[in-house]
Design a protein around this motif. Structure first.
Motif, PDB file in Angstrom:
ATOM      1  N   MET A  76       0.813  -1.222   0.000  1.00  0.00           N
ATOM      2  CA  MET A  76       0.000   0.000   0.000  1.00  0.00           C
ATOM      3  C   MET A  76       0.848   1.276   0.000  1.00  0.00           C
ATOM      4  SD  MET A  76      -3.233  -0.674  -0.196  1.00  0.00           S
ATOM      5  CE  MET A  76      -4.013   0.817   0.434  1.00  0.00           C
ATOM      6  N   TRP A  77       2.150   1.144  -0.311  1.00  0.00           N
ATOM      7  CA  TRP A  77       3.027   2.305  -0.226  1.00  0.00           C
ATOM      8  C   TRP A  77       2.591   3.420  -1.196  1.00  0.00           C
ATOM      9  CZ3 TRP A  77       5.729   5.294   2.487  1.00  0.00           C
ATOM     10  CH2 TRP A  77       6.714   6.129   1.948  1.00  0.00           C
ATOM     11  N   GLU A  78       2.117   3.011  -2.380  1.00  0.00           N
ATOM     12  CA  GLU A  78       1.734   4.054  -3.346  1.00  0.00           C
ATOM     13  C   GLU A  78       0.465   4.799  -2.917  1.00  0.00           C
ATOM     14  OE1 GLU A  78       0.178   0.293  -5.523  1.00  0.00           O
ATOM     15  OE2 GLU A  78       1.540   0.760  -3.877  1.00  0.00           O
ATOM     16  N   HIS A  79      -0.194   4.302  -1.873  1.00  0.00           N
ATOM     17  CA  HIS A  79      -1.390   4.985  -1.365  1.00  0.00           C
ATOM     18  C   HIS A  79      -1.099   5.775  -0.080  1.00  0.00           C
ATOM     19  CE1 HIS A  79      -4.175   3.117  -4.180  1.00  0.00           C
ATOM     20  NE2 HIS A  79      -3.535   1.986  -3.990  1.00  0.00           N
ATOM     21  N   ALA A  80       0.184   5.968   0.238  1.00  0.00           N
ATOM     22  CA  ALA A  80       0.559   6.564   1.527  1.00  0.00           C
ATOM     23  C   ALA A  80      -0.112   7.914   1.784  1.00  0.00           C
ATOM     24  CB  ALA A  80       2.076   6.711   1.613  1.00  0.00           C
ATOM     25  N   ASP A  81      -0.315   8.683   0.722  1.00  0.00           N
ATOM     26  CA  ASP A  81      -0.875  10.025   0.928  1.00  0.00           C
ATOM     27  C   ASP A  81      -2.373  10.091   0.635  1.00  0.00           C
ATOM     28  OD1 ASP A  81       1.565  11.292   1.725  1.00  0.00           O
ATOM     29  OD2 ASP A  81       2.240  11.016  -0.348  1.00  0.00           O
ATOM     30  N   ASP A  82      -2.985   8.912   0.394  1.00  0.00           N
ATOM     31  CA  ASP A  82      -4.419   8.892   0.114  1.00  0.00           C
ATOM     32  C   ASP A  82      -5.236   9.056   1.391  1.00  0.00           C
ATOM     33  OD1 ASP A  82      -3.613   8.408  -2.417  1.00  0.00           O
ATOM     34  OD2 ASP A  82      -4.591   6.455  -2.643  1.00  0.00           O
ATOM     35  N   ASP A  83      -6.482   9.463   1.185  1.00  0.00           N
ATOM     36  CA  ASP A  83      -7.443   9.517   2.272  1.00  0.00           C
ATOM     37  C   ASP A  83      -7.980   8.095   2.487  1.00  0.00           C
ATOM     38  OD1 ASP A  83      -9.760   9.814   3.849  1.00  0.00           O
ATOM     39  OD2 ASP A  83      -9.998  11.878   3.131  1.00  0.00           O
ATOM     40  N   VAL A  84      -7.978   7.630   3.722  1.00  0.00           N
ATOM     41  CA  VAL A  84      -8.417   6.264   4.017  1.00  0.00           C
ATOM     42  C   VAL A  84      -9.832   6.019   3.484  1.00  0.00           C
ATOM     43  CG1 VAL A  84      -8.896   4.603   5.859  1.00  0.00           C
ATOM     44  CG2 VAL A  84      -6.940   6.135   6.064  1.00  0.00           C
ATOM     45  N   ALA A  85     -10.665   7.070   3.531  1.00  0.00           N
ATOM     46  CA  ALA A  85     -12.066   6.918   3.120  1.00  0.00           C
ATOM     47  C   ALA A  85     -12.205   6.559   1.644  1.00  0.00           C
ATOM     48  CB  ALA A  85     -12.829   8.210   3.415  1.00  0.00           C
ATOM     49  N   THR A  86     -11.165   6.844   0.824  1.00  0.00           N
ATOM     50  CA  THR A  86     -11.271   6.563  -0.611  1.00  0.00           C
ATOM     51  C   THR A  86     -10.836   5.139  -0.942  1.00  0.00           C
ATOM     52  OG1 THR A  86      -9.018   7.286  -1.102  1.00  0.00           O
ATOM     53  CG2 THR A  86     -10.732   8.982  -1.162  1.00  0.00           C
ATOM     54  N   LEU A  87     -10.363   4.382   0.051  1.00  0.00           N
ATOM     55  CA  LEU A  87      -9.847   3.042  -0.211  1.00  0.00           C
ATOM     56  C   LEU A  87     -10.958   1.999  -0.170  1.00  0.00           C
ATOM     57  CD1 LEU A  87      -6.659   3.167   2.066  1.00  0.00           C
ATOM     58  CD2 LEU A  87      -6.838   3.740  -0.368  1.00  0.00           C
ATOM     59  N   SER A  88     -10.717   0.878  -0.838  1.00  0.00           N
ATOM     60  CA  SER A  88     -11.662  -0.245  -0.754  1.00  0.00           C
ATOM     61  C   SER A  88     -11.512  -0.922   0.604  1.00  0.00           C
ATOM     62  CB  SER A  88     -11.368  -1.247  -1.868  1.00  0.00           C
ATOM     63  OG  SER A  88     -10.184  -1.959  -1.570  1.00  0.00           O
ATOM     64  N   GLY A  89     -12.460  -1.791   0.928  1.00  0.00           N
ATOM     65  CA  GLY A  89     -12.408  -2.499   2.211  1.00  0.00           C
ATOM     66  C   GLY A  89     -11.123  -3.294   2.370  1.00  0.00           C
ATOM     67  N   GLY A  90     -10.702  -3.959   1.297  1.00  0.00           N
ATOM     68  CA  GLY A  90      -9.493  -4.780   1.350  1.00  0.00           C
ATOM     69  C   GLY A  90      -8.260  -3.916   1.577  1.00  0.00           C
ATOM     70  N   GLN A  91      -8.245  -2.751   0.903  1.00  0.00           N
ATOM     71  CA  GLN A  91      -7.100  -1.846   1.077  1.00  0.00           C
ATOM     72  C   GLN A  91      -7.073  -1.288   2.500  1.00  0.00           C
ATOM     73  OE1 GLN A  91      -8.116   0.740  -2.219  1.00  0.00           O
ATOM     74  NE2 GLN A  91      -6.392  -0.030  -3.422  1.00  0.00           N
ATOM     75  N   ARG A  92      -8.262  -0.955   3.029  1.00  0.00           N
ATOM     76  CA  ARG A  92      -8.325  -0.432   4.406  1.00  0.00           C
ATOM     77  C   ARG A  92      -7.820  -1.467   5.396  1.00  0.00           C
ATOM     78  NH1 ARG A  92     -13.059   2.678   3.416  1.00  0.00           N
ATOM     79  NH2 ARG A  92     -14.457   1.023   4.044  1.00  0.00           N
ATOM     80  N   GLN A  93      -8.220  -2.737   5.133  1.00  0.00           N
ATOM     81  CA  GLN A  93      -7.782  -3.812   6.009  1.00  0.00           C
ATOM     82  C   GLN A  93      -6.254  -3.912   5.984  1.00  0.00           C
ATOM     83  OE1 GLN A  93      -9.016  -5.936   8.530  1.00  0.00           O
ATOM     84  NE2 GLN A  93     -10.193  -7.286   7.256  1.00  0.00           N
ATOM     85  N   ARG A  94      -5.658  -3.746   4.797  1.00  0.00           N
ATOM     86  CA  ARG A  94      -4.202  -3.834   4.692  1.00  0.00           C
ATOM     87  C   ARG A  94      -3.536  -2.661   5.405  1.00  0.00           C
ATOM     88  NH1 ARG A  94      -2.581  -4.712  -1.226  1.00  0.00           N
ATOM     89  NH2 ARG A  94      -4.731  -4.373  -1.882  1.00  0.00           N
ATOM     90  N   VAL A  95      -4.178  -1.498   5.369  1.00  0.00           N
ATOM     91  CA  VAL A  95      -3.627  -0.351   6.098  1.00  0.00           C
ATOM     92  C   VAL A  95      -3.634  -0.626   7.606  1.00  0.00           C
ATOM     93  CG1 VAL A  95      -4.003   2.072   6.712  1.00  0.00           C
ATOM     94  CG2 VAL A  95      -4.161   1.360   4.327  1.00  0.00           C
ATOM     95  N   THR A  96      -4.710  -1.236   8.092  1.00  0.00           N
ATOM     96  CA  THR A  96      -4.739  -1.527   9.534  1.00  0.00           C
ATOM     97  C   THR A  96      -3.667  -2.557   9.887  1.00  0.00           C
ATOM     98  OG1 THR A  96      -6.420  -3.242   9.358  1.00  0.00           O
ATOM     99  CG2 THR A  96      -7.212  -1.026   9.758  1.00  0.00           C
TER     100      THR A  96
END
Lengths: 286, 286
Positions: free
Chosen positions: A139-159
């Motif tokens: 998820m490094w390329e999403h480092a500056d994204d807003d969490v709210a714009t991510l899919s459920g799977g991506q959010r899970q990976r961020v956690t």
């Protein structure tokens, strides 16, 4: 404090000894007589029907809950010793079923930094850990994204990255794919497999048997007690027993069972390739 | 009479004129008594689609009719809402009354039916979901198990006697036993003559229950056909992030090894039948 307080600790990563737990004094025990060890670097799956006590057990591992009787030690630290709480939490990271229960800020990199910041690390160290953790979960390329714009799977990976940034030696995943679609679930499974390959102790609580069969050992809980603990091949042998415990029967075993009941002689196996081989033999004319 | 989507496009008000609409030119007919499975990746438009069936959302362009009634007609919409029962995801979260009987009676009462008739509707609706009025009618819905609570919620929808039941992920969060029972319930309701439309991410559930499958992608119809036809397109489905039933995949693996089955099995039972017959016919030839 237990002997594990130094780096030379060589005992089990997780140890439960005769653990009992209930949420209120007048309730029935949610868990009783639970004893098991998880070796460092092991991958253990915990399965059981709804209400079997799986999620409670997960919370006991990282000290969110402490036993009413018996002891839980993580990396040698006793969870119900208040002086160890901090070390227990740093040692065992728990990822909840629903990532939204765990997201604290809106930007991905800030969210991942939240844990390490509370460890009092230097800013440079925090930045390095955040990058490392986000790269690990892809998820490094999403480092500056807003969490709210991510899919459920991506959010899970961020956690998961947020937990990894604390550098725990044990990762506990409580039904990591429950809220996700199959693609999201595959992504999480890949991350946990890679972490395990890199030497981390992984405990995964799951209802998906195809996930459980990937573990080194499977623990089956039923009404708050351990009914079996062993290799997937040992645990998943008897389809009837699995059903009576409220568990899904893994696909190869289901097919083998259905074929045997139709007079086709194939082994009761978890190994799809082995089943395929046996069927090809039965169907060949030679 | 059928449910018709006539070139329906829908854009959520916030995105209108800007981003991609949630539904794009969807043209679809669902015949009476049919069981339609709706599949698609997260964000493909499944939930938006089903909210059009009872007029919770109205097309931006195009038309939705139920039994010939145009849902754009405000007074007619009331009648359609009685004919189409919508069961949301985790419907048990919407239970609210003190007793099961009160909860199930809410719908018929809102229709202004006489009290005597309402009681009979409640008894019948509970019976249809496998619950006994005398046993659970007086109890608080919150004392029941998760699976039972979901049944109560479905009974509440059935109590107004709709001809069509629309369900969004009815198996979500249920354990294997609950899932098996829910499958059985939906199969029974379908056999009793209800038209059923089920959104699901579980291809095994869709394969076991649906006559026809609608595949959505980015709000548009990607494929629509009989269940066996849609699931024969492994590569295309995989490309858009969807799976196929494991029995179909296993049959394909066998075919690659030269064991060609005469049917296109989608379930374990069908797979075992096809393999058994392949083995027997070879034995007879040999």
């Amino acid at each position: 404090m237990a002997a594990g307080a130094d780096n030379a600790y060589a005992g089990p990563a997780i140890s439960f000894r005769d653990v009992c737990f209930r949420y209120h004094d007048d309730d029935q025990h949610v868990l009783s007589g639970i004893s098991f060890d998880v070796a460092a670097g092991e991958h253990v799956a915990i399965v059981g029907a709804n209400g079997s006590g799986k999620s409670t057990l997960a919370k006991l591992i990282n000290g969110l809950l402490v036993p009413d009787s018996g002891t839980v030690t993580v990396g040698g630290y006793v969870t119900n010793d208040p002086r160890c709480t901090y070390r227990v939490r740093a040692h065992a990271g728990l990822v909840f079923q629903n990532p939204d229960d765990q997201v604290v800020t809106s930007i991905v990199r800030d969210d991942v930094a939240f844990g390490p910041e509370n460890l009092g690390l230097s800013p440079a160290e925090i930045v390095a850990r955040v990058e490392d953790a986000l790269r690990t979960v892809g998820m490094w390329e999403h480092a500056d994204d807003d969490v709210a714009t991510l899919s459920g799977g991506q959010r899970q990976r961020v956690t998961i990255a947020g937990i990894l940034a604390m550098r725990p030696s044990v990762l506990v995943l409580d039904e990591p794919g429950a809220m996700l679609d199959p693609r999201g679930r595959r992504g999480i499974r890949r991350v946990s497999r890679e972490l395990h390959a890199a030497g981390m102790t992984v405990v995964v609580i799951t209802q998906h048997m195809e996930e459980a069969v990937l573990a080194d050992r499977v623990m089956v809980l039923d009404h708050g007690r351990i009914v079996t603990i062993g290799s997937p091949e040992e645990v998943f042998t008897d389809p009837g027993r699995l059903r009576s415990l409220g568990l899904d029967v893994p696909f190869p075993l289901l097919v083998a069972e259905a074929l045997r009941s139709r007079g086709v002689d194939v082994p009761l196996t978890l190994d799809e390739a082995m089943l395929e081989e046996a069927i090809c033999r039965s169907a060949s004319t030679t | 009479m059928p449910i018709r989507f006539d070139h329906v496009t829908y854009a959520y008000p916030a995105t209108r004129g800007g981003a991609q609409p949630a539904l794009v030119d969807v043209d679809l007919t669902v015949a009476d008594g049919e069981f339609l499975g709706v599949i698609g990746h997260t964000g493909s438009g499944k939930s938006t689609l089903i909210q059009h069936i009872n007029g919770l959302l109205l097309p931006t362009t195009g038309r939705v009719t139920v039994d010939g009634i145009d849902l754009a007609d405000r007074t007619a919409r009331r009648e359609v809402r009685r004919r189409v029962g919508l069961v949301f995801q985790y419907p048990e979260h919407q239970l609210f009354a003190d007793t099961v009987a009160e909860d199930v009676a809410f719908g018929p009462r809102a229709l202004g039916l006489p009290a005597g008739e309402i009681e009979q509707l409640v008894i019948t609706a509970l019976e249809r979901v496998g619950l006994d009025f005398c046993e659970v009618g007086h109890r608080s819905p919150f004392e029941l198990s998760g699976g039972q609570m979901r049944r109560v919620a479905i009974a509440g929808v059935l109590a107004t006697r709709p001809g069509t039941l629309v369900l969004d992920e009815p198996m979500a969060g249920l354990d294997p036993v609950g899932r098996g029972a829910m499958r059985e319930l939906l199969r029974t309701l379908h056999h009793q003559g209800l038209t059923v439309i089920m959104v699901s991410h579980d291809m095994e559930d869709v394969a076991a229950l649906a006559d026809r499958v609608l595949v959505l992608r980015n709000g548009a119809v990607f494929a629509c056909g009989t269940t066996s036809d849609v699931f024969s397109h492994h590569a295309e489905l995989r490309e858009i992030g969807l799976g196929v039933p494991r029995a179909a995949l296993f049959a394909a693996r066998l075919a690659a090894r030269g064991v060609v089955l005469h049917a296109h099995p989608l379930t374990v039972e069908a797979l075992a039948d096809a393999i058994a017959s392949a083995c027997t016919s070879h034995r007879e030839v040999g």
